[in-house]
Scaffold this active site. Sequence first.
Site, PDB file in Angstrom:
ATOM      1  N   HIS A  19      43.294  50.344  37.070  1.00 25.16           N
ATOM      2  CA  HIS A  19      43.130  50.921  35.677  1.00 25.16           C
ATOM      3  C   HIS A  19      43.824  52.218  35.400  1.00 25.16           C
ATOM      4  O   HIS A  19      44.472  52.621  34.656  1.00 25.16           O
ATOM      5  CB  HIS A  19      41.683  50.955  34.994  1.00 25.16           C
ATOM      6  N   LYS A  43      32.236  37.742  29.395  1.00 23.93           N
ATOM      7  CA  LYS A  43      31.999  38.414  30.747  1.00 23.93           C
ATOM      8  C   LYS A  43      30.467  39.069  30.729  1.00 23.93           C
ATOM      9  O   LYS A  43      29.908  38.975  29.637  1.00 23.93           O
ATOM     10  CB  LYS A  43      32.858  39.423  30.943  1.00 23.93           C
ATOM     11  N   ARG A  94      48.299  41.806  37.938  1.00 24.50           N
ATOM     12  CA  ARG A  94      48.475  42.061  39.220  1.00 24.50           C
ATOM     13  C   ARG A  94      48.856  40.841  39.911  1.00 24.50           C
ATOM     14  O   ARG A  94      49.548  40.854  40.888  1.00 24.50           O
ATOM     15  CB  ARG A  94      46.728  42.029  39.692  1.00 24.50           C
ATOM     16  N   SER A 132      37.850  44.600  38.603  1.00 26.85           N
ATOM     17  CA  SER A 132      36.644  45.068  38.352  1.00 26.85           C
ATOM     18  C   SER A 132      35.453  43.863  38.953  1.00 26.85           C
ATOM     19  O   SER A 132      34.310  44.366  39.415  1.00 26.85           O
ATOM     20  CB  SER A 132      36.067  45.165  36.994  1.00 26.85           C
TER      21      SER A 132
END
Length: 170
Positions: A19, A43, A94, A132
């Site tokens: 990040h 989440k 990514r 994360s």
Amino acid sequence: MSERIGIYPGTFDPITLGHADIIRRGSKLVDRLIIGVTTNPSKNPMFETDERLQMVKREVQGLGLDNVEVVGFNALLVKFARKTGANVLIRGLRAVADFEYEYQMAGMNQQLDHNIETMFLMADVSLQPIASKLVKEIALFGGDISPFVSAAVKDDVNRRVAAKGQLGDY
């Protein structure tokens, strides 16, 4: 020419070195970069929104970037962009799986407001595997997360894990 305002949205639970890389690089592409710390109903966050906001503010301050601010929001991203005057959404990628999701999201956002562009930044090669979700998993099982987060974030995560209890030893 009007000011280029970008938003880099995310849950940042926790903020990672990946990040930080996107923040650092994204800040060079716009006049002002807003880091939008949000909630995601799908989440299960380790940290409350206020905790994540403070964590991201601390990390951004450590980067020493004058044109970056951190703001919490809980709204449709396009509405948040309109409210802040942003005309660019910055998203980090990514892997191919990220691209598929982000491409679909960019298309939906364009349908909602064709004046807001989405810009994709590839994560630095050394940071591409960091997520994360995986950082939290590693920490919950007692692994070392120092290659993936700053020392301060590592301490935050380890304190939270200690409060919850480690999941297992083997």
